[in-house]
Design a protein around this motif. Structure first.
Motif, short mmCIF file in Angstrom:
data_model
loop_
_atom_site.label_atom_id
_atom_site.label_comp_id
_atom_site.label_asym_id
_atom_site.label_seq_id
_atom_site.Cartn_x
_atom_site.Cartn_y
_atom_site.Cartn_z
N ALA A 105 0.97 -1.38 0.15
CA ALA A 105 -0.19 -0.03 0.01
C ALA A 105 0.92 1.34 -0.03
CB ALA A 105 -1.12 -0.08 1.41
N VAL A 106 1.99 1.43 0.76
CA VAL A 106 2.89 2.35 0.83
C VAL A 106 3.59 2.55 -0.72
CG1 VAL A 106 5.05 3.10 1.38
CG2 VAL A 106 3.70 2.32 3.09
N VAL A 107 3.66 1.52 -1.46
CA VAL A 107 4.12 1.58 -2.88
C VAL A 107 2.89 2.65 -3.55
CG1 VAL A 107 4.74 0.40 -4.79
CG2 VAL A 107 5.88 -0.23 -2.70
N ASN A 108 1.94 2.06 -3.50
CA ASN A 108 0.72 2.77 -4.16
C ASN A 108 0.83 4.19 -3.91
OD1 ASN A 108 0.10 0.47 -5.33
ND2 ASN A 108 -1.81 0.08 -4.12
N VAL A 109 0.86 4.48 -2.61
CA VAL A 109 1.21 6.00 -2.10
C VAL A 109 2.40 6.59 -2.99
CG1 VAL A 109 1.47 7.48 -0.40
CG2 VAL A 109 0.24 5.66 0.17
N GLY A 110 3.25 6.00 -3.11
CA GLY A 110 4.49 6.69 -3.99
C GLY A 110 4.04 6.64 -5.36
N ASP A 111 3.58 5.69 -5.89
CA ASP A 111 2.92 5.82 -7.20
C ASP A 111 1.89 7.14 -7.54
OD1 ASP A 111 4.27 3.73 -7.91
OD2 ASP A 111 2.45 2.20 -7.81
N GLU A 112 1.11 7.05 -6.56
CA GLU A 112 0.05 8.43 -6.71
C GLU A 112 0.62 9.75 -6.59
OE1 GLU A 112 -2.43 7.20 -3.45
OE2 GLU A 112 -3.28 5.73 -4.42
N ASP B 93 4.72 14.99 -7.33
CA ASP B 93 5.33 15.32 -6.22
C ASP B 93 6.47 14.25 -6.06
OD1 ASP B 93 6.29 15.41 -3.33
OD2 ASP B 93 4.32 15.00 -2.51
N PHE B 94 7.56 14.60 -6.45
CA PHE B 94 8.63 13.43 -6.74
C PHE B 94 9.25 13.36 -5.43
CE2 PHE B 94 8.20 15.48 -10.92
CZ PHE B 94 7.50 14.53 -11.62
N SER B 95 9.69 14.23 -4.71
CA SER B 95 10.34 14.06 -3.37
C SER B 95 9.22 13.15 -2.44
CB SER B 95 10.75 15.51 -2.65
OG SER B 95 9.56 15.94 -2.35
N GLY B 96 8.06 13.33 -2.37
CA GLY B 96 7.23 12.64 -1.86
C GLY B 96 7.12 11.20 -2.14
N ALA B 97 7.26 11.02 -3.64
CA ALA B 97 7.20 9.67 -3.96
C ALA B 97 8.45 8.81 -3.54
CB ALA B 97 7.15 9.66 -5.49
N ARG B 98 9.53 9.71 -3.37
CA ARG B 98 10.83 8.92 -3.24
C ARG B 98 10.75 8.57 -1.85
NH1 ARG B 98 16.52 10.19 -5.09
NH2 ARG B 98 17.89 9.15 -3.44
N ALA B 99 10.29 9.49 -0.80
CA ALA B 99 10.15 9.11 0.54
C ALA B 99 9.22 8.09 0.86
CB ALA B 99 9.67 10.40 1.15
N SER B 100 8.13 7.99 -0.04
CA SER B 100 7.31 6.66 0.08
C SER B 100 8.10 5.48 -0.55
CB SER B 100 6.19 6.87 -0.75
OG SER B 100 5.27 5.79 -0.79
N ASP B 101 8.70 5.50 -1.42
CA ASP B 101 9.53 4.41 -1.93
C ASP B 101 10.72 3.90 -0.87
OD1 ASP B 101 8.12 3.97 -4.27
OD2 ASP B 101 9.27 4.86 -5.59
N GLU B 102 11.27 5.01 -0.30
CA GLU B 102 12.32 4.51 0.76
C GLU B 102 11.77 3.98 1.91
OE1 GLU B 102 14.16 8.44 1.24
OE2 GLU B 102 15.64 7.99 -0.85
N GLN B 103 10.43 4.26 2.09
CA GLN B 103 9.72 3.58 3.43
C GLN B 103 9.43 2.12 3.04
OE1 GLN B 103 6.16 5.38 4.58
NE2 GLN B 103 5.57 3.80 6.00
N ALA B 104 9.05 1.89 1.63
CA ALA B 104 8.92 0.65 1.26
C ALA B 104 10.02 -0.36 1.07
CB ALA B 104 7.78 0.77 0.10
N TYR B 105 11.07 0.39 0.56
CA TYR B 105 12.17 -0.41 0.14
C TYR B 105 13.66 0.15 0.87
CZ TYR B 105 9.14 -1.64 -3.63
OH TYR B 105 8.29 -2.05 -4.40
N PRO B 106 13.57 0.16 2.24
CA PRO B 106 14.67 0.77 2.78
C PRO B 106 16.07 0.20 2.53
CG PRO B 106 13.30 -0.68 4.37
CD PRO B 106 12.94 -0.53 3.03
#
Length: 186
Positions: free
Chosen positions: A160-167, A173-186
């Motif tokens: 679900a966090v990955v989906n937040v990043g996709d959205e 919001d590329f920085s938000g997407a990156r932060a979301s991806d870093e949460q999902a893929y530490p």
């Protein structure tokens, strides 16, 4: 499928499906489950037309055997929605997935694992169909509920966090997407 060898999974599941159908009949609940699982593997292999055809047939059979609100029929319906989305039929996927999600939410509760997983799928279909705001709201709800029920590092939460990043990425919001991806893929 869980081992990552989808080709071998395809072979094994097709053999199982054929065996179930031969021994139990095409409409037996175990045959229907085998068909549903095989269709998922076909989709994961990129065999979208075959997956769609099998999912369509399996849903029709499940509706005859179980009725519309049986969990197996609902799962078949969600699988068909996934196949529709894979074929670019995102509005149809959204229409098909919405009642499945609503049924689980009202019958099983907002925190049930299937409710949340199906909500995650529905959010993807919403986003792909162009309703980004509704998708974002649903995805955030799914992330919050998954985090509260199974924890922040559970695979369902991370999906679900990955989906937040996709959205976030799709909205620019590329920085938000990156932060979301870093949460999902530490």
């Amino acid at each position: 499928r869980d081992t990552g060898d989808l080709r071998e999974s395809r072979r094994v599941l097709e053999t199982a499906l054929n065996g179930h159908r031969r021994v139990l009949g095409e409409d037996h609940p175990e045959s229907l489950r085998a068909a549903k699982n095989f269709a998922v593997t076909l989709r994961k292999l990129g065999e979208f037309e075959q997956a769609y055809a099998l999912s369509t047939d399996t849903l029709a059979r499940s509706l005859r055997v179980h009725g519309q609100q049986h969990p197996d029929s609902l799962a078949c319906s969600m699988n068909l929605a996934c196949d529709e989305s894979a074929l670019g039929q995102d509005l149809s996927a959204r229409r098909r997935a919405t009642p499945v999600y609503e049924w689980y939410r009202s019958s099983m509760g907002a925190d049930h694992a299937f409710t949340l997983a199906y909500g995650n799928n529905l959010a993807i279909f919403m986003r792909k169909a162009g309703d980004v705001a509704a998708a974002r709201e649903l995805t955030r709800t799914v992330v919050e509920r998954f985090t509260a029920t199974v924890g922040p590092e559970h695979p369902y939460t991370l999906a679900a966090v990955v989906n937040v990043g996709d959205e976030l990425f799709q909205s620019g919001d590329f920085s938000g997407a990156r932060a979301s991806d870093e949460q999902a893929y530490p």
